[in-house]
Scaffold this motif. Structure first.
Motif, PDB file in Angstrom:
ATOM      1  N   ILE A 262       0.834  -1.210   0.000  1.00 23.36           N
ATOM      2  CA  ILE A 262       0.000   0.000   0.000  1.00 23.36           C
ATOM      3  C   ILE A 262       0.869   1.261   0.000  1.00 23.36           C
ATOM      4  CG2 ILE A 262      -0.197   0.113   2.525  1.00 23.36           C
ATOM      5  CD1 ILE A 262      -3.112   1.024   2.074  1.00 23.36           C
ATOM      6  N   HIS A 263       2.035   1.184   0.636  1.00 22.96           N
ATOM      7  CA  HIS A 263       2.940   2.341   0.647  1.00 22.96           C
ATOM      8  C   HIS A 263       3.635   2.504  -0.704  1.00 22.96           C
ATOM      9  CE1 HIS A 263       2.576   3.216   4.950  1.00 22.96           C
ATOM     10  NE2 HIS A 263       2.555   1.898   5.141  1.00 22.96           N
ATOM     11  N   CYS A 264       3.819   1.402  -1.415  1.00 23.54           N
ATOM     12  CA  CYS A 264       4.446   1.496  -2.735  1.00 23.54           C
ATOM     13  C   CYS A 264       3.586   2.290  -3.710  1.00 23.54           C
ATOM     14  CB  CYS A 264       4.726   0.096  -3.286  1.00 23.54           C
ATOM     15  SG  CYS A 264       5.929  -0.850  -2.334  1.00 23.54           S
ATOM     16  N   LYS A 265       2.268   2.287  -3.475  1.00 26.53           N
ATOM     17  CA  LYS A 265       1.380   3.050  -4.352  1.00 26.53           C
ATOM     18  C   LYS A 265       1.589   4.558  -4.221  1.00 26.53           C
ATOM     19  CE  LYS A 265      -2.312  -0.431  -4.342  1.00 26.53           C
ATOM     20  NZ  LYS A 265      -3.736  -0.703  -4.032  1.00 26.53           N
ATOM     21  N   LYS A 266       2.209   4.959  -3.120  1.00 29.14           N
ATOM     22  CA  LYS A 266       2.441   6.384  -2.886  1.00 29.14           C
ATOM     23  C   LYS A 266       3.744   6.879  -3.514  1.00 29.14           C
ATOM     24  CE  LYS A 266       0.027   6.120   1.566  1.00 29.14           C
ATOM     25  NZ  LYS A 266       0.140   6.313   3.036  1.00 29.14           N
ATOM     26  N   THR A 267       4.473   5.980  -4.165  1.00 25.04           N
ATOM     27  CA  THR A 267       5.783   6.346  -4.707  1.00 25.04           C
ATOM     28  C   THR A 267       5.681   7.455  -5.739  1.00 25.04           C
ATOM     29  OG1 THR A 267       6.770   4.182  -4.289  1.00 25.04           O
ATOM     30  CG2 THR A 267       7.760   5.494  -6.024  1.00 25.04           C
ATOM     31  N   THR A 268       4.655   7.439  -6.590  1.00 24.49           N
ATOM     32  CA  THR A 268       4.557   8.457  -7.639  1.00 24.49           C
ATOM     33  C   THR A 268       4.462   9.863  -7.056  1.00 24.49           C
ATOM     34  OG1 THR A 268       2.156   8.079  -7.729  1.00 24.49           O
ATOM     35  CG2 THR A 268       3.530   6.929  -9.349  1.00 24.49           C
ATOM     36  N   SER A 269       3.903   9.987  -5.849  1.00 24.48           N
ATOM     37  CA  SER A 269       3.812  11.311  -5.218  1.00 24.48           C
ATOM     38  C   SER A 269       5.155  11.764  -4.662  1.00 24.48           C
ATOM     39  CB  SER A 269       2.769  11.287  -4.095  1.00 24.48           C
ATOM     40  OG  SER A 269       3.168  10.413  -3.056  1.00 24.48           O
ATOM     41  N   LYS A 270       6.138  10.855  -4.623  1.00 27.06           N
ATOM     42  CA  LYS A 270       7.469  11.204  -4.121  1.00 27.06           C
ATOM     43  C   LYS A 270       8.463  11.457  -5.252  1.00 27.06           C
ATOM     44  CE  LYS A 270       6.661   7.988  -0.285  1.00 27.06           C
ATOM     45  NZ  LYS A 270       7.121   6.734   0.357  1.00 27.06           N
ATOM     46  N   LEU A 271       8.023  11.294  -6.494  1.00 24.03           N
ATOM     47  CA  LEU A 271       8.902  11.466  -7.647  1.00 24.03           C
ATOM     48  C   LEU A 271       8.431  12.627  -8.512  1.00 24.03           C
ATOM     49  CD1 LEU A 271       9.304   7.725  -8.759  1.00 24.03           C
ATOM     50  CD2 LEU A 271      10.754   9.019  -7.184  1.00 24.03           C
ATOM     51  N   SER A 272       9.366  13.265  -9.188  1.00 23.53           N
ATOM     52  CA  SER A 272       9.032  14.395 -10.063  1.00 23.53           C
ATOM     53  C   SER A 272       9.933  14.389 -11.288  1.00 23.53           C
ATOM     54  CB  SER A 272       9.209  15.733  -9.327  1.00 23.53           C
ATOM     55  OG  SER A 272       8.299  15.866  -8.264  1.00 23.53           O
ATOM     56  N   MET A 273       9.356  14.862 -12.395  1.00 25.66           N
ATOM     57  CA  MET A 273      10.158  15.165 -13.576  1.00 25.66           C
ATOM     58  C   MET A 273      10.700  16.581 -13.424  1.00 25.66           C
ATOM     59  SD  MET A 273       9.956  12.347 -15.177  1.00 25.66           S
ATOM     60  CE  MET A 273      10.802  12.782 -16.698  1.00 25.66           C
ATOM     61  N   VAL A 274      11.801  16.870 -14.119  1.00 27.06           N
ATOM     62  CA  VAL A 274      12.499  18.144 -13.939  1.00 27.06           C
ATOM     63  C   VAL A 274      12.573  18.881 -15.270  1.00 27.06           C
ATOM     64  CG1 VAL A 274      14.626  19.247 -13.148  1.00 27.06           C
ATOM     65  CG2 VAL A 274      13.891  17.087 -12.120  1.00 27.06           C
ATOM     66  N   TYR A 275      12.060  20.111 -15.282  1.00 27.92           N
ATOM     67  CA  TYR A 275      12.181  20.992 -16.443  1.00 27.92           C
ATOM     68  C   TYR A 275      13.289  21.995 -16.158  1.00 27.92           C
ATOM     69  CZ  TYR A 275       7.788  19.148 -18.284  1.00 27.92           C
ATOM     70  OH  TYR A 275       6.801  18.327 -18.800  1.00 27.92           O
ATOM     71  N   HIS A 276      14.324  21.963 -16.976  1.00 30.57           N
ATOM     72  CA  HIS A 276      15.496  22.812 -16.773  1.00 30.57           C
ATOM     73  C   HIS A 276      15.613  23.805 -17.915  1.00 30.57           C
ATOM     74  CE1 HIS A 276      20.059  23.270 -17.308  1.00 30.57           C
ATOM     75  NE2 HIS A 276      19.671  24.127 -16.378  1.00 30.57           N
ATOM     76  N   CYS A 277      15.555  25.091 -17.594  1.00 26.00           N
ATOM     77  CA  CYS A 277      15.683  26.129 -18.616  1.00 26.00           C
ATOM     78  C   CYS A 277      17.143  26.240 -19.043  1.00 26.00           C
ATOM     79  CB  CYS A 277      15.186  27.471 -18.067  1.00 26.00           C
ATOM     80  SG  CYS A 277      15.453  28.835 -19.219  1.00 26.00           S
ATOM     81  N   VAL A 278      17.388  26.189 -20.347  1.00 27.26           N
ATOM     82  CA  VAL A 278      18.760  26.240 -20.851  1.00 27.26           C
ATOM     83  C   VAL A 278      19.312  27.657 -20.828  1.00 27.26           C
ATOM     84  CG1 VAL A 278      18.424  24.214 -22.303  1.00 27.26           C
ATOM     85  CG2 VAL A 278      17.972  26.484 -23.251  1.00 27.26           C
ATOM     86  N   GLY A 279      18.423  28.646 -20.658  1.00 23.75           N
ATOM     87  CA  GLY A 279      18.883  30.033 -20.657  1.00 23.75           C
ATOM     88  C   GLY A 279      19.278  30.536 -19.289  1.00 23.75           C
ATOM     89  N   CYS A 280      18.370  30.441 -18.321  1.00 22.15           N
ATOM     90  CA  CYS A 280      18.618  31.027 -16.999  1.00 22.15           C
ATOM     91  C   CYS A 280      18.857  29.976 -15.921  1.00 22.15           C
ATOM     92  CB  CYS A 280      17.449  31.925 -16.586  1.00 22.15           C
ATOM     93  SG  CYS A 280      15.867  31.046 -16.406  1.00 22.15           S
ATOM     94  N   ASP A 281      18.855  28.699 -16.262  1.00 22.81           N
ATOM     95  CA  ASP A 281      19.128  27.606 -15.323  1.00 22.81           C
ATOM     96  C   ASP A 281      18.004  27.400 -14.310  1.00 22.81           C
ATOM     97  OD1 ASP A 281      21.162  25.600 -14.951  1.00 22.81           O
ATOM     98  OD2 ASP A 281      21.552  26.461 -12.985  1.00 22.81           O
ATOM     99  N   ASN A 282      16.819  27.936 -14.583  1.00 25.87           N
ATOM    100  CA  ASN A 282      15.702  27.784 -13.659  1.00 25.87           C
ATOM    101  C   ASN A 282      15.173  26.343 -13.691  1.00 25.87           C
ATOM    102  OD1 ASN A 282      13.658  28.983 -11.829  1.00 25.87           O
ATOM    103  ND2 ASN A 282      12.247  28.405 -13.467  1.00 25.87           N
TER     104      ASN A 282
END
Length: 547
Positions: A262-282
């Motif tokens: 049941i705790h494994c189902k919560k894994t997606t809420s602990k992970l994120s994709m990352v968008y990195h701006c190539v101009g300002c490094d945001n």
């Protein structure tokens, strides 16, 4: 202790309470990792107390009659709870010997290595340190010895993985062979891969795309944590990070492993994709999942999962009008347990004589305890260097964020880090406010359209640059050793031992040394005329001259 004639010819290395003998350069030892070993001893000393208590509580819950069995006697003594530790890649055996002599309440330590020569060295060092009663040697493949102990009654209380390079090949076996509530200690030294120099390699090894950003060291920690979680989830297990450290040329994580589908189902809420701006490094994060209240359930605390909408960014960055790179997934949940870190800090403060690196441990853990849980961070040099401005003093930047009503902290991974809960547009408003009194050179701004675009935007927030006392954190105010300078030349992970890559006599590093020069010389010899051809040509020329 009497020294035999054999030991006289060996190199003696002392660290902590251990003393090891090395007779061959083929056995790997790296003195740089003393901080790593000291920190591991402190973590294990605190962890074992919790582990024993958890095991007793778990067994009492299963069967109240457990009080009459070996785990706990009538007086409440829990000394019979077995604590077996595996050091899967032991090399000289130094770490295992230090664990045996410096960590209390250990039942047994298994010191394993795939090299027969290394195992012989370990055995000799065990005898030399009089710890035969606690340490058992093993000559086996690291993965195989862990697979042999994946049944619940054979599992280890803690597993230490400190390989040369990437640890991912050991994680599948490690997460299966550790007790519920056990501790997994993992080191990774392939920082070039984790820090974004080779994102495709990072994906093949860790299942995540790394990005070349200024916050790459914390991102490396979060990539490793999601990799461990991914392996654990396959067996209905999950991780709870206790401490995650980026130091010198490596990262080191300490995580507990638990079972629970049941705790494994919560894994997606602990992970994120990352968008990195190539101009300002945001950096912008996109969670891979979440939970919200479920009105159909009678229990108001009952929640249900959902998939978030995205992407969270536009095609072009709102700050600099440049595009984004996509990386991840990374672990976006907390990477430290503040209470556990405080207990480690107390243990080190109470026993400074046990740790040669106690000052550094104190400084680093003090910073870790001050860190915000917000993932990733800005860096001062990148923020102001991107728009060609004189760099703002750190205390003024921190004061400006605090004056705006947001929290701010350092990251232990970077001396110039700004970790904050403030939105990125407020950070750029601080930069633009600073630019009014410290303008960039017109020529540089004219040649850089990205910097010009950033500075020309309107300031949407009121920015107060007045310095405040609480902007200076306690760890900095007290002058603690937070960021250690390299103590010697060629500071790094060292050369891979030959025994780590097989029994071949010449290591890969030596074979490849000057390989380009050797190739050019071989090509030159291949295309140059032989001695016989040169002699014939000379005779022909002489005959032509005589005629």
């Amino acid at each position: 202790m009497e020294t035999s004639a054999v030991e006289v010819n060996k190199k003696i290395i002392k660290e902590g309470q251990a003393e090891i003998l090395i007779a061959s350069e083929k056995v790997f030892y790296n003195p740089v990792q003393e901080f790593n070993r000291d920190l591991s001893i402190a973590v294990l000393s605190v962890f074992i107390e919790d582990y024993k208590s958890e095991q007793i509580a778990r067994n009492l819950k299963k069967d109240k009659r457990i009080c009459k069995n070996s785990f706990q006697d009538a007086s409440g003594n829990n000394s019979e709870v077995p604590v077996v530790i595996l050091e899967a890649l032991s090399a000289t055996g130094l770490r295992s010997i230090r664990y045996a002599k410096e960590v209390p309440n250990i039942t047994k330590i298994v010191a394993n290595d795939i090299s027969k020569q290394a195992v012989e060295t370990i055995q000799a060092n065990i005898v030399h340190n009089n710890v035969e009663a606690l340490i058992e040697t093993s000559h086996d493949d690291a993965c195989m010895i862990m697979y042999k102990h994946k049944l619940p009654l054979k599992r280890f209380a803690a597993i230490d993985l400190d390989p040369y390079g990437c640890p991912s090949i050991f994680l599948d076996s490690a997460v299966q062979s550790i007790q519920d509530g056990g501790l997994l200690l993992v080191t990774a030294t392939d920082m070039a891969v984790l820090a974004g120099n080779s994102p495709e390699t990072c994906y093949s090894k860790y299942g995540a795309i790394s990005l070349k950003t200024k916050c790459c060291h914390e991102m490396a920690l979060r990539i490793l944590l999601q990799c461990i979680e991914s392996h654990a989830n396959r067996y209905s297990r999950y991780i709870v990070p206790l401490l995650s450290i980026s130091a010198d040329f490596y990262i080191r994580v300490f995580v507990k492993i638990y079972s629970g589908a049941i705790h494994c189902k919560k894994t997606t809420s602990k992970l994120s994709m990352v968008y990195h701006c190539v101009g300002c490094d945001n950096i912008t994060l996109q969670s891979m999942g979440g939970f919200k209240p479920n009105p159909s359930e009678k229990n108001p605390q009952q929640t249900k999962s959902y998939l978030p909408s995205g992407p969270p960014v536009n095609e072009f960055c709102q700050h600099c009008n440049q595009r984004h790179h996509l990386g991840g997934p990374i672990w976006s949940a907390p990477i430290h347990d503040e209470i556990f870190v405080s207990r480690i800090l107390t243990h080190v403060q109470n026993n400074p004589q046990l740790f040669n690196t106690s000052k550094r441990i104190h400084g680093v853990l003090s910073m870790v305890r001050e860190e915000l849980e917000t993932p990733l961070y800005f860096t001062l040099d990148k923020l102001f260097g991107r728009v060609h401005l004189e760099t703002m003093p750190m205390l003024i930047m921190r004061s400006a964020i605090l004056n705006a009503g947001y929290k701010v902290s350092y990251s232990h991974a970077s001396k110039l880090s700004v970790k904050t809960s403030a939105p990125s547009h407020l950070i750029w408003d601080v930069v633009r406010t600073w630019a009014k009194t410290h303008p960039p050179k017109a020529a540089k701004l004219e040649a850089d359209p990205v910097a010009r675009f950033i500075l020309q935007q309107d300031i949407r927030n009121h920015i107060d640059l007045s310095e405040r006392p609480d902007a200076n954190p306690i760890s900095r105010r007290d002058g603690q050793l937070r960021f250690q300078l390299n103590p010697s030349p060629h500071w790094g992970p060292g050369s891979r031992a030959v025994v780590n890559v097989g029994d071949e006599k010449i290591s890969k590093a030596l074979r490849n040394q000057n390989k380009n020069i050797k190739r050019k010389l071989a090509e030159k010899r291949e295309h140059s005329p032989t001695d016989e051809e040169t002699r014939k040509k000379t005779n022909t020329d002489n005959e032509t001259t005589v005629v």
